[in-house]
Enzyme design. Structure first.
Site, short mmCIF file in Angstrom:
data_model
loop_
_atom_site.label_atom_id
_atom_site.label_comp_id
_atom_site.label_asym_id
_atom_site.label_seq_id
_atom_site.Cartn_x
_atom_site.Cartn_y
_atom_site.Cartn_z
N CYS A 132 1.07 -1.06 0.12
CA CYS A 132 0.03 -0.02 -0.09
C CYS A 132 0.82 1.26 0.01
O CYS A 132 1.82 1.50 0.61
CB CYS A 132 -0.82 0.01 1.14
N CYS B 75 0.91 2.94 3.52
CA CYS B 75 1.63 2.37 4.43
C CYS B 75 3.17 2.51 4.22
O CYS B 75 3.90 2.80 5.24
CB CYS B 75 1.50 0.82 4.40
#
Length: 1573
Positions: A80, A83
């Site tokens: 992601c 993240c």
């Protein structure tokens, strides 16, 4: 429809509800339970090295995982983008985590994307197999809820702006978090609320810092190693880099320390921490920029407000700033050099260069006065013993150092490049003088392999740290001969090893890095005080010596604390440290007993009676002996804060930061202000430095200037409230400067120099010390007028230190009196008590070096002032009289000066006053003193010097010599540039080195003489080798060394001769051997010296003639030939003698011998080799010999005796010889010779040669017996007559010879007559141009132009006419030009008009215009152009004085006008035009056929062919019996017939045909052209 609306409203309501629900806090919707540490310890983790090769058997328990403090990130999805953004931001705190000993780790429940995630996260990553870090209640956020939260999209946008990328692989609904765990404590946590809800980095930072503060003791296993230290150049700030070894991992730290009040502590700047370490750092010399390089190759630059990462490349091996702070350079381990400069508020790479690998260090060089790119900016120490110099354009110059150097360190200070090269010495390269030297370590305390490894310097001091932990110091000291040398000090042991050291350029502080210890040294002046002829001088940091300067006794005072200062009172003293003040009672034996003490932090302390005066921060306190404050002295805010006090007897002066002075009376119970506060108006950035009050409290002296660099002195007279100032930069007081400006404003070049101006200039030359600053100053202990101030050089090479004595009065202000040099054995000036001044002894100088001073107790130096030298023991009245004498002498009041000392009878006093007069440049006073001393010789010498015209300073120097003031005399002679006298003084004082050096610089003519004298001096001392060396320099060694060695050192002499191999010495030695009978040895040395004449001489002496001849022939030496020739002549070998004389160039001897022996054949050849006199003698010899007349003529001719040669040739009828001789006759030859030669050739009918010779013999002026000048005409007219009668060809040479000169014919009519005769001869022979030249020289311009016209050279005619300025010449030139083809040359037409106008020949010009009109009619029948030409002729004729000219022009004009009218009638009525033509009256210029012909030409020109044919028919009728071609060219007739279709006229042949040119119009005049015709 209502159903549809109802459905839409319901859908909207449902969507709105979903949005609202999705954006509710997640703790309400999906829960928010922070896991406990116990829950996390139950996890099972697997370390992920690579996502595709996870070893699931290596399970790590959570308890082991969290055994150390950890910052754990629970990753939602490694692929992601959100993240990855959170991981990158947390990794920015990696350095802080490492400093705190906290691990940074991440856990994930899925391995997909971990490999790419590692590039964003600086820590280990683990697989949480049971998703323990995502519990205890897992928080799954639905997809629709995540996409409906605006914060998610905001985070995605921010991530993309930061350049991050991600993917959509893996599960991403399970929310994670960040947990800071320390043991059993959850120190800080962050629970993810939505996708992209990253942890706040600042909160994490604060949590780590709070953790660090709660663990001040740190890890017992942590190690700190100090690496690099660097002082700021503009502030007392030290940058110190260190390496922290935490849990086995190195971490870099940079902290800033500030030095203040002899203490060092943390600065306001924050400490910088990083996972990488600093490898190099350097402050900019003029700014707060700090450049650093890191172990990962990063280069960064920062100051208090900004920080930049400039670039990242290979590991850096060195870093340095340029001295102007405009750029810095970095060198990597590959040898690449990069220069960075600040452009547009950013630091960017400027240029690059390349050197060999292994560059080790760099240093910035001082930029030269030249502002160009070729000035070197950096010096770089490289491998293989090389130095590289880099300029602004990255150009490289390379220097090879001697020796093998494996490690090199550089430093630059005060123009000295210091090189530490791994050897047991420091190399010093003076970049100003390009001199090199080396400084050995010295001493025997160094172990094997202990060598300097780091170096730093400041002006006058060099420090080096060794690999064995010792610090070596060299100090620059001035030697007795005036030179400077570096003196090593005793080494100090600092520890096991010294990593680095650095002097602060801002303060006198040295920082030393001893690996794990930072040591700071500060240079403090020795604490001392002087009062009542008792001195207290610091011996150690906690002990003093009390010294009685009169009796010589002393006592050591030991204390229990480190002393900051001391003050002596009448029977007490006070000492203080940074926290304690102690009062002691002092007995007459100087033994001190403690009295009282109390705690107090004071900057300065004084003691008066029973009151302790302390300067504390912003106030001055009056305390009792027990420390109780009984009175407080404060100052108004506008005056600033007190920063200095001084007490003298019962008077206190206080100085404030805003330059105010206050004086207090301390004689009463409380301090009472005596005078109003005085504000001192100083220049910008100038402050008061040190203040002193006199014994009566009436005057205050203070030094002022830039901070730490005072260069001025100011005296405040409190009673009169007046200020006086003095500056060493100018050598004048403020009053003198104002007086000088006024004098300059009113003076003119013719105004004599006034006495005041002379006194100002005298004071300037005496007291001007531009390279010095003011040091300590003290008032006399008794006399309130007498002041002494110290002048110290600003740098170590600024010269000597001085003390200046001055007198201050209310009436005259500050009066500088004398300047006295301070010897090298003094350290600091501490007091004055007439007649002595007192100094602290320099401990580094041995006592014998200061033998001219009186040293007491090995610490105090007592020196008598120059004014009182010789009368130190006189009484107080004599001292007062001497001070009064000094005052009036300085003022120039001679009468008052002598009144002050009229009762003194001591000869020493008069001698001292004479010496003072010399220093004051007062010869009038000195003369009176000489009379009282009875020095008649000195007075007579002064009178002789004045008579010679010596300057005042030269006479002062002479008097100083008689008075024994050798230093003063030397200084004066140097100032007068009397180097000869300075050299003599040096020689007389046996200062041979200085004398020789001065002679080589200024009196080169005396240099060899001085070397000879010095050699004599050394010979008398027995220094044979030194004498030989200086005899050689003097160039007298051949005579003097041989004389010196021939008696007692014969073997040494032979060795010396063989060693020197100088021909002169070898000749001398050969002659010595010859005298002693060693003939073979003499021959050998003569051969080596190539002294062939001596060899030949010896051979002849031993009857070896043939060998001598062979030797002479072999060497071809003239002197050898001469010796052999004389020998041959003596033994009767005449022919050999003659040959040898000729080879020796002794031609006169050869000729003499040949004449004596009647050698006729050889004599001529020898005479030709000799000079004129020998040639003449030889010619006389041959003249008497029959058959050799031609040889006699030749020799006379070669000898330059032309007349004699001609006589002999004429007498012996040598005609060929006569021709040869006369070829060299010139007009400068003898006139009689020229006449006789001319007559000779005239008789032989060589008329051309005779004419040339007669022309050479021109008229000259001769003086009769009465001295009157009379004219005597020689052969010039006869030569002209000869040329005329014999028709001699007039060549250019003959023409020039026949031209009379002004010197030979000053009578102008005669000279003109001769020139005209020459011109006529030239005309007769057709040499028209030469004739014109001669006529022009005679002023006969008409004849000259006539000659040129006959030559038909148009260009020369025009040029001559242009410059002749003669009316007739103009007319003749214009008439000639009309005979040329002027019709086709416009320039000729213009020249004709111009010449006629210049001559004002209007008749001729009018005729020329009429000719132009006739030409127009004859060629093309251009009636308008003809009429216009006639109009011009009419204008010109109107100016003529002949009326007939105007009548003729107008008649011609009338005819042409009538014809033009008839011509124009053809356009209207051709028949009428023909009738007019037939009836036209014949004029004087044009008859009827000519008129008709003009009409034909004009009509044809206008293409009126029919009318033209009609005119032709009429012409045929009118000219019966004549052919039409007589009037009209055949081409016109044929063309007209063809155009009208008629048969061409048969005129019986083409006799009258004419091709007189084309029908084009001729532009005959520029005036006509301007008018459009």
């Amino acid at each position: 429809m209502s159903i549809i609306w109802t459905g839409l409203v319901g859908a909207a309501t449902a969507f709105s509800g979903a949005v609202i629900y999705a954006n509710l806090p997640t703790r309400w919707t999906i829960g928010h339970v922070i896991p406990t540490v116990a829950h996390l310890r139950a996890s099972k983790l697997i370390k992920i090295d690579k996502e595709d090769s996870i070893d699931k058997s290596q399970i790590i328990a959570g308890s082991d995982f969290l055994a150390k403090p950890s910052m754990v990130m629970a990753v939602r999805r490694p692929g992601c983008i959100l993240c990855r953004r959170e991981a990158a931001h947390l990794s920015e705190l990696k350095g802080l985590f490492d400093q705190a000993g906290v691990r940074l780790v991440a856990v994930t429940y899925q391995s997909k994307g971990v490999d790419e995630f590692k590039s964003y996260f600086k820590g280990d990553i683990y697989l949480d197999t049971e998703r323990t870090f995502y519990g205890p209640n897992e928080r799954w956020i639905p997809m629709w809820m995540g996409f409906l939260r605006p914060g998610v999209w905001t985070s995605v946008s921010a991530s993309k702006k930061e350049g991050l990328v991600g993917n959509l692989e893996g599960e991403g609904r399970l929310l994670g978090g960040v947990f800071f765990v320390d043991g059993d404590d959850m120190v800080w946590s962050h629970m993810e609320k939505e996708w992209g809800d990253k942890a706040d980095v600042e909160e994490a930072r604060r949590a780590i810092q709070k953790y660090i503060m709660s663990h001040p003791e740190g890890d017992l296993n942590d190690e700190v190693h100090y690496e690099i230290l660097a002082w700021s150049n503009v502030s007392p700030v030290l940058a110190l880099s260190s390496t922290l070894i935490h849990q086995g991992r190195p971490q870099g730290q940079l902290q800033f320390l500030s030095y203040s009040n002899n203490n060092i502590g943390n600065d306001d700047r924050e400490m910088i921490s990083s996972t990488t370490t600093i490898t190099h750092m350097s402050w900019a010399p003029a700014t707060e920029w700090l450049a650093m390089t890191w172990s990962d190759g990063r280069v960064s630059v920062s100051n208090m407000a900004e920080a930049y990462d400039v670039e990242v490349f290979a590991p850096i091996s060195s870093l340095a700033w340029s001295r102007d702070s405009k750029c810095f350079c970095c060198i990597d381990n590959r040898g690449e050099i990069r220069l960075y400069s600040r452009e547009r508020k950013k630091w960017a790479r400027k240029s690059t260069a390349k050197v060999e690998e292994g560059a080790m260090c760099a240093v910035g060089l001082t930029v030269s006065n030249r502002d160009d790119a070729s000035s070197p900016l950096f010096a770089i120490g490289g491998a293989k013993s090389r130095l590289y110099f880099i300029d602004a354009s990255a150009s490289i110059n390379k220097v090879k150092l001697t020796g093998k150097i494996d490690n090199i360190k550089l430093d630059l200070s005060d123009g000295l490049l210091l090189i530490c090269n791994g050897e047991k010495e420091i190399r010093v390269w003076n970049l100003r003088t390009d001199e090199n030297s080396s400084l050995p370590m010295g001493g025997t305390t160094f172990k094997t392999g202990d060598v300097p490894c780091c170096i730093s310097a400041k002006p006058g001091v060099i420090c080096a740290g060794t690999s064995g932990g010792k610090m070596i110091t060299w100090r620059k000291r001035k030697q007795n001969d005036g030179t400077f040398d570096w003196t090593p000090q005793t080494p100090d042991t600092m520890g096991e090893r010294i990593v680095s050291l650095a002097w602060s350029p801002f303060i006198g502080t040295l920082a030393l890095n001893a690996d794990r210890e930072l040591i700071v040294f500060h240079e403090n002046d020795t604490v001392a005080h002087f009062r009542n002829k008792v001195a207290a001088i610091q011996n150690t940091p906690s002990s003093f010596n009390l010294i009685n300067s009169e009796k010589g006794g002393f006592h050591e005072l030991r204390l229990q604390f480190q002393v900051k200062g001391i003050f002596l009172a009448d029977k007490q003293l006070v000492v203080w440290s940074s926290e304690t003040i102690a009062v002691m009672d002092v007995q007459s034996s100087l033994v001190a007993h403690p009295s009282t003490s109390f705690h107090c932090s004071a900057k300065d302390v004084a003691l008066v009676q029973q009151t302790v005066i302390t300067l504390e921060n912003d106030k001055v306190n009056m305390r009792t002996l027990q420390g109780t404050v009984k009175q407080q002295i404060t100052v108004p805010e506008m005056e600033g804060d007190p920063f200095a006090i001084h007490v003298n007897r019962t008077w206190l002066v206080l100085a404030t930061t805003n330059n105010f002075l206050r004086v207090y009376d301390l004689s009463k119970r409380e301090a009472r202000q005596q005078y109003l506060a005085k504000g001192i108006d100083l220049e910008d950035d100038c402050v008061l430095a040190e203040v002193r009050i006199n014994v009566t409290g009436t005057r205050v002296a203070a030094t002022f200037g830039k901070p730490n660099r005072p260069d001025g002195l100011i005296v405040w007279d409190a009673e009169s409230d007046s200020l006086s100032s003095f500056s060493f930069k100018t050598g004048l007081t403020e009053e003198q400067q104002l007086e000088e400006e006024a004098e300059r404003a009113t003076s003119t070049g013719l105004r004599p120099v006034t006495a005041a101006a002379r006194r100002i200039e005298r004071d300037r030359s005496r007291f001007c010390l531009p390279s010095h600053k003011t040091g300590a100053l003290q008032w006399d202990e008794v006399d309130p007028r007498f002041l002494v101030v110290e002048a110290r050089p600003e740098n170590t090479e600024g010269g000597d230190s001085y003390v200046m004595t001055a007198l201050a009065t209310s009436e005259f202000g500050l009066l500088p009196h004398a300047l006295q040099i301070v010897s090298l054995n003094t350290s600091r000036f501490i007091g004055v008590s007439v007649p002595n001044v007192y100094f602290i002894k320099n401990k580094e100088i041995e006592e014998e070096d200061g033998r001219s001073d009186r040293i007491v107790a090995k610490l105090l130096i007592v020196r008598t002032l120059q004014e009182f030298a010789g009368i130190e023991d006189s009484d107080s009245s004599s001292r007062d009289a001497m001070l009064n004498f000094c005052l009036f002498l300085t003022l120039g009041r001679i009468d008052d000066a002598f009144k002050a000392i009229k009762f003194i009878r001591s000869e020493k006093v008069w001698q001292q006053m004479a010496s003072m007069s010399v220093k004051a440049r007062r010869l009038d006073v000195a003369t009176v003193c000489l009379g009282h001393m009875g020095e008649a010789r000195a007075a007579a010498a002064l009178r002789r010097a004045a008579a010679r015209g010596d300057t005042e300073k030269e006479r002062c120097a002479l008097l100083a010599l008689y008075l024994g003031m050798l230093d003063e005399a030397e200084s004066l002679y140097i100032h007068c540039r009397r180097w000869d006298m300075v050299v003599k003084m040096f020689v007389a004082r046996l200062k041979w080195t200085e004398a020789l050096k001065l002679a080589s610089q200024h009196t080169r003519i005396d240099e060899k003489r001085l070397y000879h004298q010095y050699a004599k001096f050394l010979e008398e001392k027995g220094d044979i080798n030194g004498a030989i060396e200086n005899y050689e320099r003097a160039g007298t060694h051949v005579r003097e060394v041989t004389r010196m060695l021939c008696r007692d050192y014969s073997r040494d002499l032979e060795a010396y001769v063989r060693k020197k191999r100088e021909p002169e010495l070898q000749k001398w030695w050969a002659s010595w051997l010859e005298i002693t009978g060693n003939i073979d040895g003499a021959l050998n040395f003569y051969a080596v010296a190539e002294d062939i004449p001596s060899i030949v001489r010896i051979l002849l002496h031993h009857d070896r003639l043939e060998e001598a001849i062979a030797k002479a022939e072999e060497s071809n030496n003239p002197a050898a030939f001469l010796i052999v020739a004389r020998n041959c002549e003596g033994i009767g070998r005449v022919e050999d003698a003659v040959n040898l004389y000729s080879k020796a160039n002794a031609i006169s001897s050869a000729i003499r011998l040949a004449q004596e022996n009647n050698m006729v054949d050889k004599l001529a050849t020898l005479c030709l080799m000799a000079g004129p006199r020998e040639m003449a003698n030889g010619a006389a010899f041959y003249e008497d010999i029959a058959g050799h007349a031609q040889t006699a003529v030749m020799l006379y001719h070669k000898a330059g005796m032309i007349g004699r040669a001609l006589d002999v040739a004429y007498r012996t009828e040598q005609y060929n010889a006569m021709d040869m001789v006369t070829m060299e006759l010139t007009p400068q030859s003898d006139k009689t010779t020229l006449e006789r030669a001319g007559e000779f050739f005239l008789k032989n009918q060589n008329y051309e040669k005779a004419a040339e010779l007669l022309a050479m013999a021109q008229k000259k002026l001769v003086q009769n017996t009465l001295g009157q000048k009379t004219e005597k005409f020689l052969q010039l007219p006869e030569a002209i007559r000869l040329c005329d009668e014999r028709n001699v060809r007039m060549t250019e040479k003959l023409t020039n010879l026949l031209t009379p000169t002004k010197e030979s014919y000053p009578d102008l009519p005669t000279r003109k007559r001769i020139l005209c005769s020459v011109g006529e001869l030239c005309v007769a022979q057709g040499a028209y141009q030469a004739a014109a030249k001669k006529f022009a020289q005679a002023g006969a311009m008409v004849e000259a132009i006539s000659a040129l016209i006959r030559s038909s050279d148009t260009s020369r005619i025009m040029a001559f006419a242009s410059i002749a300025r003669n009316k007739e010449v103009y007319i003749m030139a214009a008439n000639y030009l009309q005979t040329t083809n002027w019709r086709e040359d416009v320039e000729l037409c213009k020249s004709i008009e111009n010449f006629y106008n210049k001559a004002q020949a209007y008749d001729h010009l009018s005729g020329f215009y009429m000719s132009c009109a006739q030409m127009e009619l004859d060629e093309v029948g251009a009636l308008p152009q003809a009429i216009h030409a006639l109009e011009e002729a009419e204008k010109v004729a109107a100016k003529s004085k002949e009326p007939a000219t105007l009548i003729n022009v107008r008649a011609f004009q009338s005819e042409c006008t009538r014809m033009l009218k008839i011509l124009r009638s053809f356009e209207i009525d051709p028949a009428d035009a023909l009738r007019q033509l037939r009836g036209a009256q014949v004029g004087p210029n044009l008859n009827l056929p000519e008129t008709i012909a003009v009409m034909v030409k004009a009509l044809a020109h206008d293409s009126k062919w029919k009318n033209a044919w009609s005119c032709i028919e009429e012409l045929i009728k009118r000219c019966a019996g004549s052919k039409p071609t007589q009037f009209v060219p055949r081409i016109f007739l044929d063309q007209i017939a063809d155009e009208v279709g008629q048969k061409r006229l048969d005129l019986g042949g083409n006799e009258g045909d004419s091709d007189d040119g084309e029908l084009e119009e001729v532009d005959f005049s520029h005036q006509m052209k301007r008018q459009g015709i």
